[in-house]
Design a protein around this motif. Sequence first.
Motif, short mmCIF file in Angstrom:
data_model
loop_
_atom_site.label_atom_id
_atom_site.label_comp_id
_atom_site.label_asym_id
_atom_site.label_seq_id
_atom_site.Cartn_x
_atom_site.Cartn_y
_atom_site.Cartn_z
N SER A 302 24.97 1.54 8.31
CA SER A 302 24.44 -0.54 7.36
C SER A 302 24.67 -1.69 7.26
N TYR A 303 25.25 -2.08 7.10
CA TYR A 303 25.48 -3.94 7.30
C TYR A 303 24.22 -4.68 6.99
N ALA A 304 23.11 -4.55 6.86
CA ALA A 304 22.22 -5.52 6.88
C ALA A 304 21.20 -5.87 5.85
N ASP A 305 20.36 -7.27 6.13
CA ASP A 305 19.38 -7.19 5.04
C ASP A 305 18.34 -7.08 6.01
N VAL A 306 17.40 -5.46 5.36
CA VAL A 306 16.34 -4.70 6.11
C VAL A 306 14.78 -5.08 5.14
N THR A 307 14.20 -5.98 5.59
CA THR A 307 13.04 -6.83 4.72
C THR A 307 11.59 -6.26 5.87
N ALA A 308 10.70 -5.44 5.04
CA ALA A 308 9.07 -6.08 6.13
C ALA A 308 8.58 -6.66 4.40
N ASN A 309 7.41 -7.81 5.71
CA ASN A 309 6.68 -8.16 4.57
C ASN A 309 4.83 -7.77 5.67
N SER A 310 3.85 -7.40 4.77
CA SER A 310 2.91 -6.91 5.31
C SER A 310 1.80 -8.08 3.95
N LEU A 311 0.86 -9.08 4.88
CA LEU A 311 -0.07 -9.99 4.23
C LEU A 311 -1.21 -10.08 5.12
N VAL A 312 -1.69 -10.10 4.16
CA VAL A 312 -3.61 -9.92 4.22
C VAL A 312 -3.83 -10.44 3.30
N ASP A 313 -4.47 -11.74 3.71
CA ASP A 313 -5.10 -12.65 2.74
C ASP A 313 -7.18 -13.20 3.64
N ASP A 314 -7.38 -13.72 3.40
CA ASP A 314 -8.55 -14.43 3.27
C ASP A 314 -9.04 -13.02 3.90
N VAL A 315 -10.25 -12.22 3.77
CA VAL A 315 -11.07 -11.10 4.29
C VAL A 315 -11.90 -11.20 3.57
N THR A 316 -13.22 -11.13 4.53
CA THR A 316 -14.53 -11.53 3.29
C THR A 316 -15.06 -10.32 4.31
N ILE A 317 -16.52 -9.80 2.81
CA ILE A 317 -17.48 -9.02 3.97
C ILE A 317 -18.58 -9.53 3.76
N GLU A 318 -19.60 -9.71 4.10
CA GLU A 318 -20.90 -10.35 3.74
C GLU A 318 -21.64 -9.33 4.20
N GLY A 319 -22.43 -9.60 3.25
CA GLY A 319 -24.11 -8.30 3.45
C GLY A 319 -23.58 -7.08 4.35
N TYR A 320 -23.09 -6.28 3.44
CA TYR A 320 -22.43 -4.73 4.66
C TYR A 320 -22.86 -4.11 2.97
N SER A 321 -23.70 -2.58 3.52
CA SER A 321 -23.80 -1.76 2.76
C SER A 321 -23.40 -0.40 2.70
N GLU A 322 -24.24 0.61 1.73
CA GLU A 322 -23.69 1.62 1.44
C GLU A 322 -22.14 2.62 2.18
N PHE A 323 -20.90 1.63 1.30
CA PHE A 323 -19.67 1.73 1.74
C PHE A 323 -19.33 3.36 1.17
N GLY A 324 -19.92 4.03 0.78
CA GLY A 324 -19.59 5.75 0.25
C GLY A 324 -19.95 6.54 1.26
N ALA A 325 -20.74 6.03 1.65
CA ALA A 325 -21.28 6.76 3.12
C ALA A 325 -20.40 6.42 4.36
N ALA A 326 -19.93 5.57 4.58
CA ALA A 326 -18.81 5.04 4.99
C ALA A 326 -16.82 5.40 4.56
N GLY A 327 -17.04 6.26 3.47
CA GLY A 327 -15.81 7.10 2.96
C GLY A 327 -15.27 5.58 2.23
N MET A 328 -15.44 4.64 2.18
CA MET A 328 -14.71 3.79 1.72
C MET A 328 -15.17 3.17 -0.20
N GLY A 329 -16.11 4.64 0.01
CA GLY A 329 -16.34 4.86 -1.89
C GLY A 329 -15.13 5.16 -2.58
N PRO A 330 -15.62 4.93 -4.07
CA PRO A 330 -14.36 5.15 -5.25
C PRO A 330 -14.26 6.99 -5.05
#
Length: 364
Positions: A302-330
Amino acid sequence: MTLTHKKLLLASAAVVVMGLGFAPSQALAFDELHWSWDKTVTEEVIKNVNVNIESNPTGMLELEKIQMQIGDVTATSTVTNVTNNPPGPSAEPAPEPAPTTFTLDLKAKYDDNEEDNPITSVTLLNADETGLELSNATGHVDNNKEKIYLTFDLTVPAEEPAPEQIAIGDRLAIDLPQVNSEATAVGNNQNIESSVAIQLHDGQYLFGGFSEPPVDGDNPLSGLFDPNGTGNSHSNALANLVYAGSLGLITPATVSADSTVTGILNASVDSTATAVGNNMSIELAAVTQDDAFMIADVTQFSYADVTANSLVDDVTIEGYSEFGAAGMGPCGGCLEGEPQIPLVNSVATAVGNNFSVKITSPSL
């Protein structure tokens, strides 16, 4: 080539020793430390290995092949401005529809040669504007009283009332939608699965393109697969391509994967970007013990420049609760061994050469 290889090994060893000598560490009880290490090693190794295998495989996969990718490989995934405006639960009663005013533009014809001047046709001229449908029209015209008596059926299109929004604070995280963005760029890819013995002679080569050959000297690309070199055509090709790269006869490829997610309101995000130059996967799941052997000679370049970029920006969650019940808690869903589900997952993986082998044999 042998001398160069030895020099590289010696240089690598020197770097390791220097790293050990100058690695930063806490002083603890010593203000100063002087370390002198002198080592002389004289070693002679003589090794004789004889391997005898008697096998009666039920079948055999023999493969000799080359994969060559010349040029750039690009994958791009972009997601922007996703808004989740959650409606109310369907169990709630729908609000009463608001009064609606219609304007009817009618055209009627009547027959004055008949008794009571019966109406013969009625047309709704602005039907396209109102969406109404008129049918079963009857009536007559009273000339003496200068009146028109008319009856008809009018069909009004059904209107679905807009559902009420869930009040902020009553929205559950388990109801969050998910935005997935994936970008995968691969130069050469190969996947082999077999249940019988494998004999493999394989090569993968990746570079960008060709430059002008030098004015003086031989062009190493002219003997790219010269069988008079090492006796292994793939190794010969590898050596010639490395040499060509050092002379600038070939250019590096660009293998890039870009995943971009921006402007997300009320949604979880999973963004993955994977860029791979050469990839090979071999799995031998032998049906018998005699089938559980593999002979492989694999070359990857492989004689190449291999790059991967993942950009996530400006994600907003308003008024949602019970993240633990959805498996998103600590503690995920708070069950033993259950991992936390990330609200935002961003993964970028860049690999020049990847090679994996898995062999399994049935037990006695």
